[in-house]
Enzyme design. Sequence first.
Site, mmCIF file in Angstrom:
data_model
loop_
_atom_site.group_PDB
_atom_site.id
_atom_site.type_symbol
_atom_site.label_atom_id
_atom_site.label_comp_id
_atom_site.label_asym_id
_atom_site.label_seq_id
_atom_site.Cartn_x
_atom_site.Cartn_y
_atom_site.Cartn_z
ATOM 1 N N TRP A 143 36.972 85.683 55.754
ATOM 2 C CA TRP A 143 37.790 84.658 55.035
ATOM 3 C C TRP A 143 38.471 84.882 56.529
ATOM 4 C CZ3 TRP A 143 34.815 88.756 53.316
ATOM 5 C CH2 TRP A 143 34.493 88.166 52.446
ATOM 6 N N HIS A 184 19.044 72.513 59.910
ATOM 7 C CA HIS A 184 18.420 72.291 59.106
ATOM 8 C C HIS A 184 17.097 70.591 58.722
ATOM 9 C CE1 HIS A 184 20.033 75.284 55.978
ATOM 10 N NE2 HIS A 184 19.779 75.800 57.460
ATOM 11 N N ARG A 197 25.186 73.054 61.600
ATOM 12 C CA ARG A 197 24.219 73.242 60.401
ATOM 13 C C ARG A 197 23.681 72.650 60.327
ATOM 14 N NH1 ARG A 197 24.030 75.396 54.745
ATOM 15 N NH2 ARG A 197 22.210 77.076 55.035
HETATM 16 C C1 HEM Z 1 17.388 84.017 59.552
HETATM 17 C C2 HEM Z 1 18.013 82.724 59.559
HETATM 18 C C3 HEM Z 1 19.317 81.729 59.013
HETATM 19 C C4 HEM Z 1 19.607 82.190 57.652
HETATM 20 C C5 HEM Z 1 19.011 82.976 56.745
HETATM 21 C C6 HEM Z 1 20.892 81.328 57.269
HETATM 22 C C7 HEM Z 1 21.766 81.644 56.484
HETATM 23 C C8 HEM Z 1 22.538 80.340 56.145
HETATM 24 C C9 HEM Z 1 23.918 80.901 55.514
HETATM 25 C C10 HEM Z 1 23.398 81.494 54.261
HETATM 26 C C11 HEM Z 1 24.951 80.058 55.516
HETATM 27 C C12 HEM Z 1 25.884 79.863 54.760
HETATM 28 C C13 HEM Z 1 25.617 78.644 53.871
HETATM 29 C C14 HEM Z 1 27.042 78.202 53.014
HETATM 30 O O1 HEM Z 1 27.545 78.983 52.291
HETATM 31 O O2 HEM Z 1 27.573 76.785 53.668
HETATM 32 C C15 HEM Z 1 24.180 79.820 57.186
HETATM 33 C C16 HEM Z 1 25.759 79.422 57.755
HETATM 34 C C17 HEM Z 1 25.871 78.508 59.115
HETATM 35 N N1 HEM Z 1 24.178 78.843 60.040
HETATM 36 FE FE1 HEM Z 1 22.586 79.729 59.046
HETATM 37 N N2 HEM Z 1 21.147 80.746 58.894
HETATM 38 C C18 HEM Z 1 19.799 81.820 59.800
HETATM 39 C C19 HEM Z 1 19.850 80.736 60.699
HETATM 40 C C20 HEM Z 1 21.156 79.596 61.872
HETATM 41 C C21 HEM Z 1 20.193 79.514 62.999
HETATM 42 C C22 HEM Z 1 19.414 79.042 63.490
HETATM 43 C C23 HEM Z 1 21.426 78.843 63.193
HETATM 44 C C24 HEM Z 1 21.620 77.136 63.985
HETATM 45 C C25 HEM Z 1 20.976 77.856 65.493
HETATM 46 C C26 HEM Z 1 22.337 78.104 62.054
HETATM 47 C C27 HEM Z 1 23.908 77.709 61.995
HETATM 48 C C28 HEM Z 1 24.320 77.970 60.855
HETATM 49 C C29 HEM Z 1 26.003 77.821 60.531
HETATM 50 C C30 HEM Z 1 27.111 76.861 61.787
HETATM 51 C C31 HEM Z 1 26.531 78.237 59.610
HETATM 52 C C32 HEM Z 1 27.632 77.816 59.663
HETATM 53 C C33 HEM Z 1 28.133 76.271 58.459
HETATM 54 C C34 HEM Z 1 29.123 76.358 57.714
HETATM 55 O O3 HEM Z 1 30.689 76.898 58.495
HETATM 56 O O4 HEM Z 1 29.680 74.985 57.117
HETATM 57 N N3 HEM Z 1 21.850 79.501 61.157
HETATM 58 N N4 HEM Z 1 23.828 80.071 57.516
#
Ligand code: HEM
Length: 293
Positions: free
Chosen positions: A191, A49, A45
């Site tokens: 979960w 970002h 992530r």
């Molecule tokens: C419409 C596009 C996207 C939205 C709205 C979105 C939104 C989110 C949100 C709200 C979380 C939870 C963050 C948290 O509460 O810790 C998350 C986690 C995550 N996102 Fe996305 N995301 C998007 C696209 C992507 C993309 C393009 C990638 C990577 C190529 C990605 C990789 C991840 C990963 C790996 C997590 C898990 C992080 C963790 O477990 O700490 N996301 N995302």
Amino acid sequence: NEVQFAASNKLKNTNYQNVYNDIANVIRENDEHDDYIGSGPVLLRLAWHASGQFDSKQEIKGGSYNGTLRFDKELSDPSNAGLKYAFDLLKPIYKKYNHQISHGDLFTLAGVVAVQEMGGPKIPWRYGRVDGDIETVPLNGRLPDANQNANYVRNFFHRLNFLEDKEIVALIGAHCVGKTHLKNSGFEGPWGAATNMFTNEFFRNLLTEKWVLEKNEAGNQQYNNDKGYMMLPTDMALVQDGSFKKIVEEFANDESSFFKVFSSAFNKLLENGIKFEKSSPVLYFKTLDEQDI
Ligand code: HEM
Ligand SMILES: N=C(N)c1ccncc1
């Protein structure tokens, strides 16, 4: 002379495998993070970002080049909640290489390591990003809002020059790993079912599980199923839109197709807006397992 500085201080190609291995070992050593999901997802992530705030129409374009996520000004963007932990994991590695690797190169390489060490596809990667000063920090608020629908998702990724639905669906497939945390984003879950294995399971779950839209403790709507899995509204958008849904079905049935599209789309995300020198080599890295480490 900043470019000369970068050129003269670049590691040799072979040494980037050492940086890869250092990051991979940090993931191995921090396997207890987030109830033993481990640090792979949050590093993935971080790389997303560090790159996803790109906007070619703005004067300050953002993207991974300047490594601006290292500044509190950007790290404190509410969209980046939870990423300081990932940045702190990388600080000792930045120090060890003593300015021979830029933050932009380090953050993006960490994303490559995370995907590959979690069993995902090989991601081609190039070095050459040069740290910019605080003036190069893009405005906060350029990362996507999870409460939105398919058109929003499509328009958001068009800004990042992803004009094909396949690329957009593949990139969001990264939600196969990790989880949401109420304190970070106002969404909670899954979960227990969260994984640290990079597979096409996210697409299979979208199609096969029974999803119920519920308001969570933070007042946000999210989709839950009876096994404790969850989907964001923007995740569910992928099966609410006809064109996206056909691609979800393709990726659910053929993981290699998902991997192929993800690999090139993720590379494109990490390189958005950067003109690499013609001579800069495209590097592929071996996993620790492939090196019998
Ligand atoms: C419409 C596009 C996207 C939205 C709205 C979105 C939104 C989110 C949100 C709200 C979380 C939870 C963050 C948290 O509460 O810790 C998350 C986690 C995550 N996102 Fe996305 N995301 C998007 C696209 C992507 C993309 C393009 C990638 C990577 C190529 C990605 C990789 C991840 C990963 C790996 C997590 C898990 C992080 C963790 O477990 O700490 N996301 N995302
Ligand atoms: N839909 C999910 N389970 C998800 C996982 C990781 N990050 C965001 C969403």
